[in-house]
Structure formats: structure tokens, C-alpha cells
Design an enzyme around this catalytic site. Structure first.
Site, PDB file in Angstrom:
ATOM      1  N   GLU A 108       5.487  -6.585  -2.457  1.00  0.00           N
ATOM      2  CA  GLU A 108       4.922  -7.952  -0.998  1.00  0.00           C
ATOM      3  C   GLU A 108       4.901  -8.953  -1.912  1.00  0.00           C
ATOM      4  O   GLU A 108       5.715 -10.135  -1.396  1.00  0.00           O
ATOM      5  CB  GLU A 108       4.067  -7.560  -0.611  1.00  0.00           C
ATOM      6  CG  GLU A 108       3.686  -6.671   0.478  1.00  0.00           C
ATOM      7  CD  GLU A 108       3.552  -5.310   0.569  1.00  0.00           C
ATOM      8  OE1 GLU A 108       3.968  -5.062  -0.961  1.00  0.00           O
ATOM      9  OE2 GLU A 108       3.499  -4.337   1.039  1.00  0.00           O
ATOM     10  N   GLY A 158      -8.629  -3.720  -7.775  1.00  0.00           N
ATOM     11  CA  GLY A 158      -8.526  -4.264  -6.863  1.00  0.00           C
ATOM     12  C   GLY A 158      -8.926  -4.480  -6.434  1.00  0.00           C
ATOM     13  O   GLY A 158      -9.447  -6.586  -5.396  1.00  0.00           O
ATOM     14  N   ARG A 159      -9.618  -4.119  -5.415  1.00  0.00           N
ATOM     15  CA  ARG A 159     -10.495  -4.241  -4.618  1.00  0.00           C
ATOM     16  C   ARG A 159     -11.850  -5.025  -4.597  1.00  0.00           C
ATOM     17  O   ARG A 159     -12.870  -5.274  -3.532  1.00  0.00           O
ATOM     18  CB  ARG A 159     -10.946  -3.215  -3.297  1.00  0.00           C
ATOM     19  CG  ARG A 159     -11.096  -2.218  -4.029  1.00  0.00           C
ATOM     20  CD  ARG A 159     -10.966  -0.536  -2.588  1.00  0.00           C
ATOM     21  NE  ARG A 159     -10.822  -0.044  -3.599  1.00  0.00           N
ATOM     22  CZ  ARG A 159      -9.866   1.209  -3.789  1.00  0.00           C
ATOM     23  NH1 ARG A 159      -8.360   0.351  -4.258  1.00  0.00           N
ATOM     24  NH2 ARG A 159     -10.301   2.241  -4.406  1.00  0.00           N
ATOM     25  N   GLU A 171     -10.210   2.002   1.797  1.00  0.00           N
ATOM     26  CA  GLU A 171      -8.813   2.072   0.998  1.00  0.00           C
ATOM     27  C   GLU A 171     -10.530   2.726  -0.659  1.00  0.00           C
ATOM     28  O   GLU A 171      -9.521   4.292  -1.654  1.00  0.00           O
ATOM     29  CB  GLU A 171      -9.007   1.411  -0.213  1.00  0.00           C
ATOM     30  CG  GLU A 171      -7.377   1.321  -0.980  1.00  0.00           C
ATOM     31  CD  GLU A 171      -6.672   0.038  -1.545  1.00  0.00           C
ATOM     32  OE1 GLU A 171      -5.814   0.007  -0.747  1.00  0.00           O
ATOM     33  OE2 GLU A 171      -7.427  -0.932  -2.320  1.00  0.00           O
ATOM     34  N   HIS A 199     -18.912  -9.130  24.194  1.00  0.00           N
ATOM     35  CA  HIS A 199     -17.938  -9.787  25.439  1.00  0.00           C
ATOM     36  C   HIS A 199     -16.441  -8.867  25.113  1.00  0.00           C
ATOM     37  O   HIS A 199     -15.842  -9.447  25.443  1.00  0.00           O
ATOM     38  CB  HIS A 199     -17.177 -10.853  25.849  1.00  0.00           C
ATOM     39  CG  HIS A 199     -18.684 -11.745  26.094  1.00  0.00           C
ATOM     40  ND1 HIS A 199     -19.605 -11.741  27.264  1.00  0.00           N
ATOM     41  CD2 HIS A 199     -20.337 -12.527  24.938  1.00  0.00           C
ATOM     42  CE1 HIS A 199     -20.540 -12.478  26.830  1.00  0.00           C
ATOM     43  NE2 HIS A 199     -20.967 -13.253  26.068  1.00  0.00           N
ATOM     44  N   LYS A 254      -2.448  -8.227  -9.396  1.00  0.00           N
ATOM     45  CA  LYS A 254      -3.115  -7.131 -11.148  1.00  0.00           C
ATOM     46  C   LYS A 254      -1.899  -6.898 -11.677  1.00  0.00           C
ATOM     47  O   LYS A 254      -1.983  -7.010 -13.211  1.00  0.00           O
ATOM     48  CB  LYS A 254      -4.426  -6.161 -10.237  1.00  0.00           C
ATOM     49  CG  LYS A 254      -4.956  -5.279 -12.001  1.00  0.00           C
ATOM     50  CD  LYS A 254      -5.893  -4.668 -11.308  1.00  0.00           C
ATOM     51  CE  LYS A 254      -6.101  -4.034 -12.953  1.00  0.00           C
ATOM     52  NZ  LYS A 254      -6.736  -2.487 -12.409  1.00  0.00           N
ATOM     53  N   LYS A 270       4.856   4.007  -0.464  1.00  0.00           N
ATOM     54  CA  LYS A 270       5.073   2.757  -1.432  1.00  0.00           C
ATOM     55  C   LYS A 270       6.822   3.558  -1.668  1.00  0.00           C
ATOM     56  O   LYS A 270       8.294   3.375  -1.921  1.00  0.00           O
ATOM     57  CB  LYS A 270       5.255   2.595  -2.363  1.00  0.00           C
ATOM     58  CG  LYS A 270       3.749   1.213  -2.354  1.00  0.00           C
ATOM     59  CD  LYS A 270       3.138   1.093  -3.944  1.00  0.00           C
ATOM     60  CE  LYS A 270       1.761   0.137  -3.449  1.00  0.00           C
ATOM     61  NZ  LYS A 270       1.057   0.280  -4.506  1.00  0.00           N
TER      62      LYS A 270
END
Ligand code: F6P
Length: 522
Positions: free
Chosen positions: A206, A260-261, A346, A377, A200, A489
Site C-alpha cells: 500500500e 510497527g504498532r 494485532e 447517543h 519500517k 498478503k
């Protein structure tokens, strides 16, 4: 217009809930089903292909009515209206929050329509093989380069809709760890691979690092002119995307009112559209749209996301539960939990209220979980006999996609049995010793859905989006910003500088200094 700001703990409903909690907290509730033959009917919501059973919770009718009073006192109705009408409810970023507009088929904004059309045309050309790579071969592989919301949603949906997938291989590069990108590059051929750079902001370290590594790798085999056939971008920052070398034609825009999310519904979903075809992508948007209408218009008492959110508040703020689990009885949903972790944590991991004041009550729930039956399990021991109370959502589908009824019967038997066992424990049963004793009284919600279709998946995701929004309203926080990711950051920038220049003096913290010196010495 800004969101109403109400301290939930100062409401009448909160005080009443505190008193009510004193009555409920130690109550072993297993007998409620025999005491009230109507309980399973009373605490369920049926909507389209969805059946929510929330009867196995530590609640009674008074709990629900007090929680609904709380929703009213914190002005939830008004907040929902503000969100849907595009008020700038993301105040600290001065933005509207309109991911719902991306799937509003009744009044779709022209820019949304145009982008959807562009996505349809492009993904169809990729799938049909009309779009050719630089040596004239059709595309076989698609690599989504992005992180956070630019990765988790598309990956979760691509996995969830695997049954509907076409021949394209879809890969995801998110982590800046060079091993991750190297492993993907081993698998793909530059002549037949499409790279979608999704960011965005188009400033995420990254993503830009990985995109650069990949472009350099591509240019070892191809020329600059070939880049346009193999690289496209999805971004709200057109100028940075063009600076990176992506032509404007190859940019799929997104709007700043899409967080973003919450962005998988936007052009961020391009990899989904390539994987399962645009029609399936559109069906998913339609499912989300139907869920939006339910959330906006349904009375709170029969409103799935509102009830799920209020129950979560009940455990988080009165029982002081630390976490909540989500267990999906569908292998296809194996990426739902990581997706929800970003969406929920977030959004609601905040400790100042909407007035900027420090909060003195619990907010953001910690979400974790896995897939059933595997989880049975693994961590179910702790759900059944551990010291912690962990409210759990169970999600499953009636109709199997693979048609293997025998497997499905076993899966569903386990699905239903676990919620029953968690609730009933060994109540009214004789056990040999304390090791074999199950206290029961463990709360669960069961979401039983007819079938895993793109449409139902869209509704399911939208319900969880709305759930977290309701929680944020109750807690009087801003759910749509994420300032908490910024400090790390900034510190990383300084640390990188110190590592690259090998200048330890730049590192302030003594512990970090030792770690950096160890790295440099290697
Ligand atoms: O982690 C912070 C964050 O801003 C997320 O909210 C977002 O989804 C992610 O980074 C990626 O951001 P972008 O799409 O701008 O690269």
C-alpha cells in the site's frame, strides 16, 4: 533468555479464580459501596496527573489478590525485566522489543539520540520555513504516507495534540484505495508539500503504491532533482528506501527492535514533530518514560497497566466477555480507538501459546468504542440494557484546553454519570415497566487525567502498551509478532496477478473466481 512459558489455566491462582468466580458471577454488586465505605478508596490508584478508579468492577479484595497471584505465577516480573533489558522476547522474529528504549532519557542509546536530533533539526526547518520547496516557497502541508503502525500512531497523536498544533496542515495517506490518495492530492500543492514515506520494512504494498502515485504526480510539475526537497523516508530498510530514490540524507532510520504498532516514539513520529514541534514530541516521550518507570518499578497492586490488564483477563477469561470498549470523553482522542485496535488486536489475537501449542482458553480482547458524549447517543443503549457484558474504560480530563468551563462541566457530568448509571442501574428504584429497568452491575474503569498535555498523552499511550503486554504474558502468547497478517498478503498477490493478466484459471477458490470474473467483465 526467553520468556517464561506457563499455561495460565494450570496455575493455582487460575483454579482459585474459577472457584471465586462462581461466587461473584451472579452477585448484584451495587450495594458494595454502602457495605464498604472504603471501597472507592481501596480500588483506586493515583499517579502523577492520573487517577484510576476501578471500584465499579465486579471484584472484591479477594479477586484482586487472586489476580495478583496469577501475575506472580506466570512470572510477570521476570517478563517485564526481560523486555526492558532487551532480551529477544519476540522469539518468532528473533528480535528484542525495545520501544521503551526510544524514550529512556536515563540511558539513551546513541543511535536513538542521533535520530531525535535529526528529527528536531528537520522539523524545526520545516516549521520555521527555512526548508524551502523547489520554487523557493516554505512548506505548508505535510503528507504522511504509511499504513498500520506507520499511520495509526502518528495520526492519533496529531489529532490528540491538535490544540498544540502550528500552522502546518498534516494529511495521512494509508489506504491503497486510489480515491484516498486522489482526495489528498486535490488539497495540496507540489510546491509547498513535504511527503514523508513511512515504512519500517519499505516493502509494504500500500505504502509503495501510494508513494509512487504521489511521486509521479509531483514529477508532473517538478524535476527529479526536486524530489529531495519534498520527499523523505522513515525506515529500517535503508537500501530499499534509497532504491526508491530517497537520498540517504533524507532517510530517518528506525531499528528492527521497534515493532510497527509501537513505533510512534521513533522517527515514525516525524509528522507529529512537524505538527506540534519537537519540544512537544519530546514531552510526549518523557511522559511515556515516566509511565515505563511506573510499570517497571511499582508494586503490581498499585501498578496502573498491571491492574488494567488483570481486570481485562478477569472479564475475558472468567466472565467470557467478547469485547471491551473504550470511550474517551475528549474529542481530541477520537482516533485513540483505531490506534488501540491495531495495538491490542494485532498483538494479542493469537491462538497458539509460546510453545507453539493450540490454546484452549480465550486470548485477545476485541476493542471498540468511540467518543463521549456522542457514543451515549449511539451504542450506550446496548451497554446499559443489552444482553452482553461489556467492560468499558472511560477516559477523561479535568481541565479543558479551550477554557469553556460550561461545556466542560456538562461533559464531565456525563462522564461521571454514565459510569454510575452503568453500575447502579435502577437498583433500589421503582420502575414503571420492564422496558425502563436497568440491571446495572456493568463494569467500568475510569481514568481521570488532569489535563491533555503531550506528556500525559505519552503516559496514557504507554500504559495501554504495557497493559497489552501483561495480557500476552498471562495468556502465554507472543504479543510482538503478527504472522496473522501474512496469509492475506500472499493470497492478494496471486489474486492481483489473476486480475491483471485476466487469467481466471489462476484463482482456486470458486467463490473468488466468480468475484474476479465479475470484476473483469465490468
Ligand atoms: O499489518 C502488518 C504490518 O506489518 C504492521 O505490523 C505494520 O505496522 C504495518 O504492516 C506497516 O508496516 P511497514 O511500516 O513495514 O510498512
Amino acid at each position: 533468555m526467553s520468556l517464561p512459558s506457563v499455561n495460565p489455566t494450570k496455575t493455582e491462582a487460575w483454579k482459585a479464580l474459577e472457584n471465586h468466580f462462581q461466587k461473584i458471577k451472579t452477585r448484584q454488586m451495587q450495594s458494595v459501596f454502602s457495605e464498604n465505605s472504603n471501597r472507592a478508596e481501596r480500588f483506586k490508584i493515583e499517579w502523577q496527573d492520573f487517577y484510576l478508579d476501578y471500584s465499579k468492577n465486579r471484584i472484591d479484595t479477594e479477586t484482586i489478590s487472586l489476580l495478583l497471584n496469577l501475575a506472580e505465577e506466570v512470572k510477570l516480573k521476570e517478563a517485564i525485566q526481560q523486555q526492558f533489558t532487551g532480551a529477544k522476547i519476540n522469539k518468532t522474529e528473533d528480535r528484542a522489543v525495545l520501544h521503551t528504549a526510544l524514550r529512556d532519557f536515563e540511558s539513551m542509546k546513541p543511535e536513538v539520540k542521533n535520530t531525535l536530533q535529526k528529527m528536531r533539526n528537520f522539523s524545526e526547518a520545516i516549521i520555521s520555513g527555512n526548508h524551502r520547496g523547489f520554487t523557493g516557497k516554505p512548506i505548508t502541508d505535510v503528507v504522511n504516507i504509511g499504513i498500520g503502525g506507520s499511520h495509526l500512531g502518528p495520526e492519533m497523536v496529531t489529532e490528540a495534540l491538535q490544540f498544540y498544533k502550528n500552522h502546518l496542515q498534516i494529511h495521512f495517506v494509508a489506504n491503497v484505495d486510489g480515491d484516498a490518495v486522489a482526495e489528498i492530492l486535490k488539497k495540496v500543492d507540489p510546491e509547498t508539500t513535504l511527503f514523508i514515506i513511512v515504512s519500517k520494512s519499505f516493502t509494504t504494498q500500500e505504502t509503495l503504491v501510494n508513494a509512487t502515485v504521489i511521486r509521479n504526480w509531483f514529477l508532473e510539475k517538478a524535476s527529479e532533482n526536486d524530489v529531495q526537497k519534498h520527499f523523505v523516508a522513515v525506515s529500517a530498510n535503508i537500501s530499499e528506501a534509497t532504491n526508491f530514490g530517497i537520498s540517504e540524507n533524507n532517510i530517518f532510520p528506525m531499528q528492527d527492535w521497534v515493532g510497527g504498532r509501537f513505533s510512534l516514539w521513533s522517527a515514525v513520529g516525524l509528522s507529529i514533530s512537524c505538527a506540534v514541534g519537537f519540544n512537544n514530541f519530546e514531552a510526549m516521550l518523557k511522559g511515556a518514560f515516566e509511565a515505563d518507570k511506573h510499570f517497571e518499578n511499582e508494586e503490581f497492586e498499585t501498578n496502573i497497566p498491571v491492574i488494567l490488564a488483570l481486570l481485562s483477563v478477569w472479564y475475558n477469561n472468567f466472565f467470557n466477555t467478547e469485547t471491551e470498549a473504550v470511550v474517551t470523553y475528549s474529542q481530541y482522542l477520537h482516533k485513540l480507538v483505531p490506534y488501540l485496535q491495531q495495538a491490542v488486536m494485532e498483538s494479542n489475537g493469537k491462538s497458539v501459546d509460546r510453545n507453539g501449542e493450540k490454546i484452549n482458553y480465550e486470548t485477545g480482547t476485541i476493542v471498540w468504542g468511540s467518543v463521549g458524549t456522542n457514543a451515549q447517543h449511539a451504542f450506550f443503549q446496548l451497554l446499559h440494557q443489552g444482553t452482553k457484558l461489556i467492560p468499558t474504560d472511560f477516559i477523561g480530563f479535568c481541565e479543558p484546553l479551550h477554557g469553556n468551563i460550561e461545556n466542560n462541566n456538562i461533559l464531565m457530568a456525563n462522564f461521571f454519570a454514565q459510569t454510575e448509571a452503568l453500575w447502579e442501574g435502577t437498583h433500589n428504584k421503582t420502575v414503571e415497566n420492564s422496558f425502563k429497568f436497568f440491571e446495572g452491575n456493568k463494569p467500568t474503569n475510569t481514568l481521570l487525567i488532569k489535563k491533555l498535555t503531550p506528556k500525559n498523552l505519552g503516559s496514557l499511550i504507554a500504559f495501554y502498551e504495557h497493559k497489552l503486554f501483561v495480557q500476552g504474558i498471562v495468556w502465554n502468547i507472543f504479543s510482538y509478532d503478527q504472522w496473522g497478517v501474512e496469509l492475506g498478503k500472499t493470497v492478494a498477490k496471486g489474486t492481483l496477478n489473476a486480475i491483471e493478466k485476466r487469467q481466471l484459471a489462476q484463482v482456486e477458490n470458486a467463490s473468488t473466481k466468480n468475484l474476479v470474473s465479475k470484476l473483469i467483465a465490468e
